[in-house]
Structure formats: C-alpha cells, structure tokens
Scaffold this active site. Structure first.
Site, PDB file in Angstrom:
ATOM      1  N   GLY A  16       1.068  -1.015  -0.374  1.00  0.00           N
ATOM      2  CA  GLY A  16      -0.552  -0.081  -0.026  1.00  0.00           C
ATOM      3  C   GLY A  16       0.795   1.298  -0.102  1.00  0.00           C
ATOM      4  O   GLY A  16       2.185   1.282   0.312  1.00  0.00           O
ATOM      5  N   LEU A  18       1.609   3.491   2.438  1.00  0.00           N
ATOM      6  CA  LEU A  18       1.855   3.366   3.316  1.00  0.00           C
ATOM      7  C   LEU A  18       2.778   2.339   3.559  1.00  0.00           C
ATOM      8  O   LEU A  18       3.820   2.549   4.184  1.00  0.00           O
ATOM      9  CB  LEU A  18       1.252   4.276   4.681  1.00  0.00           C
ATOM     10  CG  LEU A  18       2.125   3.623   6.447  1.00  0.00           C
ATOM     11  CD1 LEU A  18       2.861   5.193   6.010  1.00  0.00           C
ATOM     12  CD2 LEU A  18       0.819   3.675   6.993  1.00  0.00           C
ATOM     13  N   ASP A  49      -4.868 -12.825   3.319  1.00  0.00           N
ATOM     14  CA  ASP A  49      -5.973 -12.312   2.731  1.00  0.00           C
ATOM     15  C   ASP A  49      -6.588 -11.927   4.534  1.00  0.00           C
ATOM     16  O   ASP A  49      -6.510 -13.428   4.901  1.00  0.00           O
ATOM     17  CB  ASP A  49      -7.665 -13.338   1.875  1.00  0.00           C
ATOM     18  CG  ASP A  49      -7.964 -12.209   2.311  1.00  0.00           C
ATOM     19  OD1 ASP A  49      -8.125 -11.625   3.056  1.00  0.00           O
ATOM     20  OD2 ASP A  49      -8.921 -12.812   0.840  1.00  0.00           O
ATOM     21  N   ILE A  50      -6.437 -11.135   5.319  1.00  0.00           N
ATOM     22  CA  ILE A  50      -6.950 -10.931   6.326  1.00  0.00           C
ATOM     23  C   ILE A  50      -8.712 -11.395   6.515  1.00  0.00           C
ATOM     24  O   ILE A  50      -8.572 -11.183   8.064  1.00  0.00           O
ATOM     25  CB  ILE A  50      -6.789  -9.682   7.176  1.00  0.00           C
ATOM     26  CG1 ILE A  50      -6.769  -8.506   6.558  1.00  0.00           C
ATOM     27  CG2 ILE A  50      -4.710  -9.869   7.116  1.00  0.00           C
ATOM     28  CD1 ILE A  50      -7.252  -7.587   6.625  1.00  0.00           C
ATOM     29  N   THR A  75      -9.350   1.467   2.504  1.00  0.00           N
ATOM     30  CA  THR A  75      -9.051   2.588   2.615  1.00  0.00           C
ATOM     31  C   THR A  75     -10.235   3.496   2.158  1.00  0.00           C
ATOM     32  O   THR A  75      -9.672   4.633   2.011  1.00  0.00           O
ATOM     33  CB  THR A  75      -7.711   2.836   2.343  1.00  0.00           C
ATOM     34  OG1 THR A  75      -7.709   2.614   1.377  1.00  0.00           O
ATOM     35  CG2 THR A  75      -6.716   2.176   3.483  1.00  0.00           C
ATOM     36  N   ASP A 115      -8.253   9.577  12.100  1.00  0.00           N
ATOM     37  CA  ASP A 115      -8.840  10.425  12.651  1.00  0.00           C
ATOM     38  C   ASP A 115     -10.028  11.014  12.452  1.00  0.00           C
ATOM     39  O   ASP A 115     -11.154  11.153  13.451  1.00  0.00           O
ATOM     40  CB  ASP A 115      -8.058  11.725  11.962  1.00  0.00           C
ATOM     41  CG  ASP A 115      -8.731  12.308  10.710  1.00  0.00           C
ATOM     42  OD1 ASP A 115      -7.899  10.802  10.113  1.00  0.00           O
ATOM     43  OD2 ASP A 115      -8.838  12.809   9.950  1.00  0.00           O
ATOM     44  N   TYR A 138     -16.272   3.980   7.742  1.00  0.00           N
ATOM     45  CA  TYR A 138     -14.404   3.277   7.363  1.00  0.00           C
ATOM     46  C   TYR A 138     -14.521   3.877   8.767  1.00  0.00           C
ATOM     47  O   TYR A 138     -13.459   2.719   9.423  1.00  0.00           O
ATOM     48  CB  TYR A 138     -14.115   4.682   6.396  1.00  0.00           C
ATOM     49  CG  TYR A 138     -12.302   4.576   6.591  1.00  0.00           C
ATOM     50  CD1 TYR A 138     -11.691   3.237   6.162  1.00  0.00           C
ATOM     51  CD2 TYR A 138     -11.801   5.415   7.194  1.00  0.00           C
ATOM     52  CE1 TYR A 138     -10.380   2.874   6.405  1.00  0.00           C
ATOM     53  CE2 TYR A 138     -10.488   5.555   6.970  1.00  0.00           C
ATOM     54  CZ  TYR A 138      -9.674   4.816   7.468  1.00  0.00           C
ATOM     55  OH  TYR A 138      -7.842   4.471   7.187  1.00  0.00           O
ATOM     56  N   LYS A 142     -12.858   1.098  11.393  1.00  0.00           N
ATOM     57  CA  LYS A 142     -11.156   1.423  12.216  1.00  0.00           C
ATOM     58  C   LYS A 142     -11.071   1.179  13.484  1.00  0.00           C
ATOM     59  O   LYS A 142     -10.372   1.334  13.804  1.00  0.00           O
ATOM     60  CB  LYS A 142     -10.624   2.725  11.243  1.00  0.00           C
ATOM     61  CG  LYS A 142     -10.381   2.446   9.353  1.00  0.00           C
ATOM     62  CD  LYS A 142      -9.395   1.427   9.571  1.00  0.00           C
ATOM     63  CE  LYS A 142      -7.947   1.560  10.078  1.00  0.00           C
ATOM     64  NZ  LYS A 142      -6.667   0.579   9.551  1.00  0.00           N
ATOM     65  N   TRP A 163      -5.149  12.073   6.505  1.00  0.00           N
ATOM     66  CA  TRP A 163      -4.718  13.187   4.918  1.00  0.00           C
ATOM     67  C   TRP A 163      -3.514  12.271   4.596  1.00  0.00           C
ATOM     68  O   TRP A 163      -2.796  13.379   4.281  1.00  0.00           O
ATOM     69  CB  TRP A 163      -4.667  14.683   4.923  1.00  0.00           C
ATOM     70  CG  TRP A 163      -6.481  14.883   5.865  1.00  0.00           C
ATOM     71  CD1 TRP A 163      -7.030  14.490   6.836  1.00  0.00           C
ATOM     72  CD2 TRP A 163      -6.589  16.032   5.817  1.00  0.00           C
ATOM     73  NE1 TRP A 163      -8.399  15.363   6.454  1.00  0.00           N
ATOM     74  CE2 TRP A 163      -7.917  16.388   5.865  1.00  0.00           C
ATOM     75  CE3 TRP A 163      -6.230  17.567   4.623  1.00  0.00           C
ATOM     76  CZ2 TRP A 163      -8.817  17.996   6.276  1.00  0.00           C
ATOM     77  CZ3 TRP A 163      -6.777  18.668   5.188  1.00  0.00           C
ATOM     78  CH2 TRP A 163      -8.291  18.978   5.035  1.00  0.00           C
TER      79      TRP A 163
HETATM   80  N1  LIG Z   1      -4.515   7.134   3.811  1.00  0.00           N
HETATM   81  C1  LIG Z   1      -5.016   7.927   4.214  1.00  0.00           C
HETATM   82  O1  LIG Z   1      -4.658   8.650   4.473  1.00  0.00           O
HETATM   83  C2  LIG Z   1      -5.322   6.955   6.054  1.00  0.00           C
HETATM   84  C3  LIG Z   1      -5.140   8.649   6.423  1.00  0.00           C
HETATM   85  C4  LIG Z   1      -5.779   7.644   7.699  1.00  0.00           C
HETATM   86  C5  LIG Z   1      -5.063   6.198   8.321  1.00  0.00           C
HETATM   87  N2  LIG Z   1      -5.349   5.199   7.614  1.00  0.00           N
HETATM   88  C6  LIG Z   1      -4.607   3.982   7.404  1.00  0.00           C
HETATM   89  O2  LIG Z   1      -3.401   3.608   7.478  1.00  0.00           O
HETATM   90  C7  LIG Z   1      -2.721   2.409   6.614  1.00  0.00           C
HETATM   91  C8  LIG Z   1      -1.934   2.493   5.716  1.00  0.00           C
HETATM   92  O3  LIG Z   1      -3.272   3.681   4.516  1.00  0.00           O
HETATM   93  P1  LIG Z   1      -2.680   3.148   3.143  1.00  0.00           P
HETATM   94  O4  LIG Z   1      -3.730   4.624   2.358  1.00  0.00           O
HETATM   95  O5  LIG Z   1      -1.275   3.216   3.038  1.00  0.00           O
HETATM   96  O6  LIG Z   1      -4.213   2.075   2.241  1.00  0.00           O
HETATM   97  P2  LIG Z   1      -3.533   1.633   1.334  1.00  0.00           P
HETATM   98  O7  LIG Z   1      -2.564   2.433   0.250  1.00  0.00           O
HETATM   99  O8  LIG Z   1      -5.212   1.222   0.636  1.00  0.00           O
HETATM  100  O9  LIG Z   1      -3.335   0.314   1.113  1.00  0.00           O
HETATM  101  C9  LIG Z   1      -3.441  -0.748   1.932  1.00  0.00           C
HETATM  102  C10 LIG Z   1      -3.483  -2.218   1.528  1.00  0.00           C
HETATM  103  O10 LIG Z   1      -4.140  -3.405   2.322  1.00  0.00           O
HETATM  104  C11 LIG Z   1      -3.979  -3.743   1.222  1.00  0.00           C
HETATM  105  N3  LIG Z   1      -5.711  -5.667   1.541  1.00  0.00           N
HETATM  106  C12 LIG Z   1      -7.012  -4.837   1.227  1.00  0.00           C
HETATM  107  N4  LIG Z   1      -7.250  -5.844   1.822  1.00  0.00           N
HETATM  108  C13 LIG Z   1      -6.454  -6.438   2.032  1.00  0.00           C
HETATM  109  C14 LIG Z   1      -6.943  -8.068   2.282  1.00  0.00           C
HETATM  110  N5  LIG Z   1      -7.978  -8.590   3.184  1.00  0.00           N
HETATM  111  N6  LIG Z   1      -5.786  -8.590   2.979  1.00  0.00           N
HETATM  112  C15 LIG Z   1      -4.343  -8.123   3.092  1.00  0.00           C
HETATM  113  N7  LIG Z   1      -4.011  -6.895   2.582  1.00  0.00           N
HETATM  114  C16 LIG Z   1      -5.276  -5.897   1.567  1.00  0.00           C
HETATM  115  C17 LIG Z   1      -4.239  -3.452   0.020  1.00  0.00           C
HETATM  116  O11 LIG Z   1      -4.180  -4.074  -1.384  1.00  0.00           O
HETATM  117  P3  LIG Z   1      -5.522  -3.936  -2.567  1.00  0.00           P
HETATM  118  O12 LIG Z   1      -4.506  -2.108  -2.654  1.00  0.00           O
HETATM  119  O13 LIG Z   1      -5.241  -4.488  -2.701  1.00  0.00           O
HETATM  120  O14 LIG Z   1      -6.910  -3.721  -2.108  1.00  0.00           O
HETATM  121  C18 LIG Z   1      -3.046  -2.674   0.292  1.00  0.00           C
HETATM  122  O15 LIG Z   1      -1.932  -2.793  -0.314  1.00  0.00           O
HETATM  123  C19 LIG Z   1      -4.061   1.760   6.916  1.00  0.00           C
HETATM  124  O16 LIG Z   1      -4.639   0.963   7.827  1.00  0.00           O
HETATM  125  C20 LIG Z   1      -5.199   2.997   6.672  1.00  0.00           C
HETATM  126  O17 LIG Z   1      -6.494   2.626   7.627  1.00  0.00           O
HETATM  127  C21 LIG Z   1      -5.191   6.301   6.270  1.00  0.00           C
END
Ligand SMILES: NC(=O)c1ccc[n+]([C@@H]2O[C@H](COP(=O)([O-])OP(=O)(O)OC[C@H]3O[C@@H](n4cnc5c(N)ncnc54)[C@H](OP(=O)(O)O)[C@@H]3O)[C@@H](O)[C@H]2O)c1
Length: 294
Positions: A16, A18, A49-50, A75, A115, A138, A142, A163
């Site tokens: 992903g 991050l 696959d979680i 996400t 947040d 969402y 979470k 963000w």
């Molecule tokens: N982005 C934000 O602004 C934000 C803000 C606050 C908190 N967060 C938290 O920070 C973390 C990282 O965010 P991110 O933006 O880097 O997220 P991301 O780019 O969407 O990455 C999430 C990863 O999880 C994988 N995933 C989805 N379903 C899954 C499953 N069933 N089993 C295993 N892996 C799975 C996704 O694969 P696919 O792409 O193939 O689905 C993706 O590679 C998350 O926990 C998110 O909730 C994000």
C-alpha cells in the site's frame, strides 16, 4: 555455538501507499538503529488475506514474528459506505484475525488507525483519550479494529493518523496535479480541517515509536492545520502551476457518500513527550515531496 534467533517484523499491507515507504525505512539502517538486526518481511493480500481467519492465524504462527505492523485496510472511505459488510470484514475482523495470530506467538502489534474515529465536533485538536464517535462506516470499522486489538493483545500500539499522501498511492496531491493538467477550474472543499501527512515522515515516526517500545494510542501527523482547499492552493503554488483557478465549496455541495468530520485535527503532544519527536509542518513536507517525486 550460541546461535541467536533472528528477530522478525511482519508488515501486513506492504504494497500500500504507506506500506511501501515504511518497508523501505525499516529496512534501511543508519548504523545506530535498534531495529537493524530485525528481518523485515512484507506481506500484502497475495500473501495473506486477513479476512480469512484460519489461514491468517496459521501464516502468522508459522512465521513467528516478534512484531506485527498491521496497515492492511479497506481505505476507500466512500466505498466503505457502499460495501459496509466488506469494510467490516477487512477493517474490523481483519484486525481481529491478525491480533489472534500475534497473540498465539506472543508478538507485539502496531495498528494504523484514523482521525475518522472522531466526529470533529470538538473544534480543537483531539487528544488520545478523547471519546471517539465516528461519522462513517470506515471510521466505525477502524474503531472496531482498535477495540479488537485492545481486547486481545496487551502489548499493542495504535497510531491514529490522517490525510496521507506519498509516492506509492492515489491521494489528494496526485489527484489535484492530475486535475490541474486536465481542467482550468477545480472546486475543493473548504469546510474540513486537518493536517496533511507525508508517508515518509509518518514512517519515521512509526519506527521511532517502535524503538521507544511505546504502548497504547498515539496521534501522529505533520504539524499545522489547513483545509483541503488551502492544501490545494499550496500544491499548485509549490508546483508552480499557473492559470488554474481553485473555487472553495462546502462538503454539502460536494455531496459525497461518507460524511467526514469538519475538524479532525490530532494533537500530537503525547508522541513528542514520549519520544522527543514531532513531525515538521505539513507545508515543509509537501515542498520536499513535490521536489523529489516525479
Ligand atoms: N490514506 C489515508 O489518508 C489514511 C488516513 C488515516 C489512516 N490510514 C490508515 O493507514 C493504513 C495505510 O493506509 P494506506 O493509505 O497506505 O492504504 P492503502 O494504500 O489502501 O494500502 C492498504 C493495503 O492493504 C491491502 N489489503 C486490502 N484488503 C486486504 C486484505 N483482505 N488482506 C490483506 N491486505 C489487504 C491493499 O491491497 P489492495 O490495494 O490490493 O486492495 C493495500 O495494499 C491503513 O490502515 C489506513 O486505514 C490511512
């Protein structure tokens, strides 16, 4: 000979936005890093696959990590409103399955939360002990993930952030830059405030919190506050894009499926007190990001 067991960090969600930066930062070493002797393994949905309880448990148990960092999530905030069951399976039950696997091998768990567990009504920065009240699916799923972790694994670290933008995913910065190439006028929401956070800075903070053996909930974000509209203005200014007008609009006018909090700023003093670290202002991080990313 006294052969020492290799210590392992398992990063789930490694492909992903991050995850890719964090994997790189955990694997890089500056020679004084207390994590440098750890082997860091990155898994994503192809490896684990979680949503699947049995296989998630057995895969974690067979790897026997010392630390599990759990980033994998559904996400797409508006998508979660359309598919609440899937959001619950990935974000809440997924965390439960990972926690069960970690519990079985005595691993510490680090979980990335959001947040959006807050409703934004406080109108000042949220501290870790403020009661959550999510407005959308969402945030609800979470938060459920946080609770599942707290119930199952004593040695846990919950990092709430917001963000995010970075090199490896679709995000607000890439969306504004793309739209600015296609249109001369962009409308952007001006009634939601927060702190844009660069995934490289967040990754360094995650590493620092792990090194300090921090436990419990921590808020982590770049410093200083803006709205999506003022963030958009800065993206165009720092990219030296001219001839594109930005028009501020309200969330009502945009009318997205998921309701977002109007003021979900996170107070990050606890991290500063515990580790001495605070992230730079978001505008400094953005400038660096725009000057180093293609
Ligand atoms: N982005 C934000 O602004 C934000 C803000 C606050 C908190 N967060 C938290 O920070 C973390 C990282 O965010 P991110 O933006 O880097 O997220 P991301 O780019 O969407 O990455 C999430 C990863 O999880 C994988 N995933 C989805 N379903 C899954 C499953 N069933 N089993 C295993 N892996 C799975 C996704 O694969 P696919 O792409 O193939 O689905 C993706 O590679 C998350 O926990 C998110 O909730 C994000």
């Amino acid at each position: 000979m006294n052969k020492q067991k290799t210590k392992r960090i398992l990063l789930i969600g490694a492909k992903g936005m991050l995850g890719r930066d964090l994997l790189k930062i955990l694997r890089s070493s500056n020679g004084t890093d207390s994590l440098e002797n750890f082997e860091v393994i990155g898994w994503d949905v192809d490896e684990i696959d979680i949503r699947q309880e049995v296989s998630t448990l057995s895969k974690i148990e067979s790897l026997r990590p010392d630390i599990v960092i759990h980033l994998a999530a559904y996400t797409d905030v508006d998508g979660c409103e359309i598919n609440p069951d899937e959001a619950f399976r990935v974000n809440a039950e997924g965390m439960k399955h990972v926690a069960m696997g970690a519990q079985a091998c005595g691993a510490r768990v680090v979980y990335l939360s959001t947040d959006y567990v807050f409703d934004g009504e406080k109108k000042e920065a949220y501290v870790e002990s403020d009661p959550p009240h999510p407005l959308n699916v969402y945030g609800q799923t979470k938060l459920k993930g946080e609770r599942y972790l707290q119930e199952r694994v004593e040695d846990h670290l919950i990092i709430r952030t917001q963000w995010l933008y970075g090199k490896y995913g679709k995000n607000f910065v890439s969306s504004i830059l793309r739209q600015a190439r296609e249109k001369q006028t962009l409308t952007i929401v001006n009634d939601q405030a927060g702190s844009p956070t660069y995934t490289v800075d967040l990754s360094k903070a995650i590493r620092t919190l792990i090194q300090h053996n921090s436990r419990g909930i921590f808020h982590v974000a770049n410093q200083e506050v803006c709205t999506w509209y003022t963030f958009g203005q800065a993206i165009l200014k720092f990219s030296r894009i001219e001839g594109v007008s930005l028009i501020p609009i309200s969330s009502k006018e945009l009318s997205r499926r998921a309701v977002r909090p109007s003021y979900s700023v996170l107070n990050t003093q606890k991290m500063r007190r515990e580790t001495g670290m605070s992230l730079r202002p978001w505008s400094e991080a953005l400038k660096e990001y725009l000057s180093t990313s293609p």
